[in-house]
Write a protein that holds these residues in place. Structure first.
Motif, PDB file in Angstrom:
ATOM      1  N   LEU A  69      41.010  48.925  27.251  1.00 25.06           N
ATOM      2  CA  LEU A  69      42.332  48.386  27.537  1.00 25.06           C
ATOM      3  C   LEU A  69      42.368  48.042  29.009  1.00 25.06           C
ATOM      4  CD1 LEU A  69      45.287  47.850  26.681  1.00 25.06           C
ATOM      5  CD2 LEU A  69      45.785  50.229  27.259  1.00 25.06           C
ATOM      6  N   VAL A  70      42.774  46.806  29.313  1.00 24.32           N
ATOM      7  CA  VAL A  70      42.818  46.328  30.695  1.00 24.32           C
ATOM      8  C   VAL A  70      44.190  45.719  30.952  1.00 24.32           C
ATOM      9  CG1 VAL A  70      41.774  44.736  32.355  1.00 24.32           C
ATOM     10  CG2 VAL A  70      40.344  45.802  30.602  1.00 24.32           C
ATOM     11  N   PRO A  71      44.916  46.142  31.967  1.00 31.41           N
ATOM     12  CA  PRO A  71      44.632  47.304  32.801  1.00 31.41           C
ATOM     13  C   PRO A  71      44.881  48.589  32.017  1.00 31.41           C
ATOM     14  CG  PRO A  71      46.757  46.375  33.408  1.00 31.41           C
ATOM     15  CD  PRO A  71      46.172  45.474  32.351  1.00 31.41           C
ATOM     16  N   CYS A  72      44.206  49.639  32.425  1.00 34.58           N
ATOM     17  CA  CYS A  72      44.268  50.915  31.717  1.00 34.58           C
ATOM     18  C   CYS A  72      44.889  51.976  32.619  1.00 34.58           C
ATOM     19  CB  CYS A  72      42.871  51.338  31.295  1.00 34.58           C
ATOM     20  SG  CYS A  72      42.855  52.833  30.287  1.00 34.58           S
ATOM     21  N   VAL A 103      50.859  56.949  36.125  1.00 33.17           N
ATOM     22  CA  VAL A 103      50.177  55.748  36.605  1.00 33.17           C
ATOM     23  C   VAL A 103      50.880  54.490  36.078  1.00 33.17           C
ATOM     24  CG1 VAL A 103      48.006  54.448  36.551  1.00 33.17           C
ATOM     25  CG2 VAL A 103      47.960  56.921  36.887  1.00 33.17           C
ATOM     26  N   MET A 104      51.367  54.555  34.826  1.00 33.45           N
ATOM     27  CA  MET A 104      52.066  53.398  34.253  1.00 33.45           C
ATOM     28  C   MET A 104      53.304  53.016  35.063  1.00 33.45           C
ATOM     29  SD  MET A 104      52.033  54.038  30.184  1.00 33.45           S
ATOM     30  CE  MET A 104      51.890  52.463  29.408  1.00 33.45           C
ATOM     31  N   ARG A 105      53.906  53.990  35.709  1.00 34.67           N
ATOM     32  CA  ARG A 105      55.141  53.732  36.453  1.00 34.67           C
ATOM     33  C   ARG A 105      54.889  53.242  37.881  1.00 34.67           C
ATOM     34  NH1 ARG A 105      56.739  58.219  33.177  1.00 34.67           N
ATOM     35  NH2 ARG A 105      56.089  59.738  34.712  1.00 34.67           N
ATOM     36  N   PHE A 145      50.161  49.440  39.156  1.00 34.83           N
ATOM     37  CA  PHE A 145      49.863  49.193  37.744  1.00 34.83           C
ATOM     38  C   PHE A 145      50.765  48.089  37.203  1.00 34.83           C
ATOM     39  CE2 PHE A 145      50.588  49.773  33.213  1.00 34.83           C
ATOM     40  CZ  PHE A 145      49.283  49.714  32.739  1.00 34.83           C
ATOM     41  N   GLN A 146      52.041  48.154  37.504  1.00 34.49           N
ATOM     42  CA  GLN A 146      52.989  47.142  37.029  1.00 34.49           C
ATOM     43  C   GLN A 146      52.586  45.747  37.524  1.00 34.49           C
ATOM     44  OE1 GLN A 146      55.426  47.495  34.780  1.00 34.49           O
ATOM     45  NE2 GLN A 146      54.839  49.640  34.575  1.00 34.49           N
ATOM     46  N   ALA A 147      52.110  45.660  38.768  1.00 36.40           N
ATOM     47  CA  ALA A 147      51.674  44.366  39.311  1.00 36.40           C
ATOM     48  C   ALA A 147      50.447  43.848  38.565  1.00 36.40           C
ATOM     49  CB  ALA A 147      51.379  44.490  40.803  1.00 36.40           C
ATOM     50  N   LYS A 148      49.475  44.739  38.273  1.00 36.55           N
ATOM     51  CA  LYS A 148      48.291  44.346  37.507  1.00 36.55           C
ATOM     52  C   LYS A 148      48.695  43.826  36.126  1.00 36.55           C
ATOM     53  CE  LYS A 148      44.555  47.472  38.921  1.00 36.55           C
ATOM     54  NZ  LYS A 148      43.730  48.586  38.404  1.00 36.55           N
ATOM     55  N   ARG A 149      49.585  44.544  35.497  1.00 37.37           N
ATOM     56  CA  ARG A 149      50.034  44.173  34.149  1.00 37.37           C
ATOM     57  C   ARG A 149      50.749  42.815  34.167  1.00 37.37           C
ATOM     58  NH1 ARG A 149      49.939  46.048  28.694  1.00 37.37           N
ATOM     59  NH2 ARG A 149      51.809  45.218  27.754  1.00 37.37           N
ATOM     60  N   LYS A 150      51.584  42.622  35.188  1.00 36.05           N
ATOM     61  CA  LYS A 150      52.330  41.374  35.297  1.00 36.05           C
ATOM     62  C   LYS A 150      51.397  40.202  35.594  1.00 36.05           C
ATOM     63  CE  LYS A 150      56.301  39.332  37.597  1.00 36.05           C
ATOM     64  NZ  LYS A 150      57.354  39.540  38.597  1.00 36.05           N
ATOM     65  N   ARG A 151      50.408  40.437  36.446  1.00 37.56           N
ATOM     66  CA  ARG A 151      49.464  39.390  36.844  1.00 37.56           C
ATOM     67  C   ARG A 151      48.571  39.002  35.662  1.00 37.56           C
ATOM     68  NH1 ARG A 151      47.717  41.905  41.046  1.00 37.56           N
ATOM     69  NH2 ARG A 151      45.804  42.723  40.165  1.00 37.56           N
ATOM     70  N   GLY A 152      48.215  40.005  34.832  1.00 35.06           N
ATOM     71  CA  GLY A 152      47.393  39.740  33.655  1.00 35.06           C
ATOM     72  C   GLY A 152      45.971  39.357  34.019  1.00 35.06           C
ATOM     73  N   PRO A 153      45.154  39.061  33.052  1.00 37.92           N
ATOM     74  CA  PRO A 153      45.453  39.175  31.635  1.00 37.92           C
ATOM     75  C   PRO A 153      45.499  40.642  31.179  1.00 37.92           C
ATOM     76  CG  PRO A 153      43.148  38.602  31.907  1.00 37.92           C
ATOM     77  CD  PRO A 153      43.764  38.634  33.283  1.00 37.92           C
ATOM     78  N   VAL A 154      46.254  40.890  30.123  1.00 38.51           N
ATOM     79  CA  VAL A 154      46.303  42.205  29.487  1.00 38.51           C
ATOM     80  C   VAL A 154      45.408  42.104  28.260  1.00 38.51           C
ATOM     81  CG1 VAL A 154      47.770  43.918  28.382  1.00 38.51           C
ATOM     82  CG2 VAL A 154      48.630  42.622  30.352  1.00 38.51           C
TER      83      VAL A 154
END
Length: 186
Positions: free
Chosen positions: A60-63, A69-71, A75-84
């Motif tokens: 799972l990326v980002p993991c 860590v999710m909060r 992490f939120q920036a990585k998830r928003k930037r993608g790809p997920v």
């Protein structure tokens, strides 16, 4: 109560019928040909990932390793930037189906054993075909289908793929039910 060992023939025959039905659905009919999409730049993505020598496994990326860590903003920036990405990396090399086919057949036998257990506890020997069919069919359908829905709920797997697999599971359940109803001890 009907002992599981007395149901060895419907267990094995149902597994054989399901095995061949799955071959028909996956190899001869176009039903599952669109379950996976091809990346528009498949070669470039493969070339970009190859140097990382990613071992076979699920990723799972980002993991995030924890809710904390999710909060985090990182992490939120990585998830928003993608790809997920949720991906399974397999062993490279030629396609060999022997091991998979053996595991699939053993899985079908295991489901037959579960169907025999549930149906054997629910209906006695001598029960009508339709009663056996109902218990065996529902049990087999649940075993072949319902757990796959979790992947669409949690991992955004295509609901179309999940519904096609559910249709397969319904047919496998009907084949299993028919086999158990036909060979139920009188």
């Amino acid at each position: 109560m009907v002992p599981i060992l007395s149901l060895w023939l419907p267990i094995v025959l149902a597994a054989v019928f399901v095995f061949f039905a799955s071959f028909l659905f996956h190899m001869l009919l176009p039903l599952h040909r669109n379950d996976y999409k091809q990346l528009p730049t498949e070669d470039a993505v493969m070339d970009a990932l190859r140097p990382f020598d990613i071992p076979p496994g699920d990723y799972l990326v980002p993991c995030a390793r924890s809710p904390e860590v999710m909060r985090t903003s990182e992490f939120q920036a990585k998830r928003k930037r993608g790809p997920v990405i949720l991906m399974t990396v397999m062993q490279p090399g030629p396609v060999t189906m022997g091991k998979n086919l053996l595991q699939w057949f053993l899985y079908c036998v295991f489901i037959g054993v579960l169907v025999a257990y549930v149906t054997g506890r629910a209906v006695p020997a001598g029960t009508s075909y339709l009663q056996v069919f109902r218990f065996a069919g529902v049990t087999a359908f649940i075993a072949y289908s319902i757990a796959m829905w979790q992947d669409s709920i949690w991992y955004q797997r295509s609901w179309g793929t999940t519904m096609r697999n559910t249709l397969d599971g319904l047919i496998y359940g009907l084949l299993t039910a028919g086999t158990f109803g036909w060979l139920w001890p009188r």
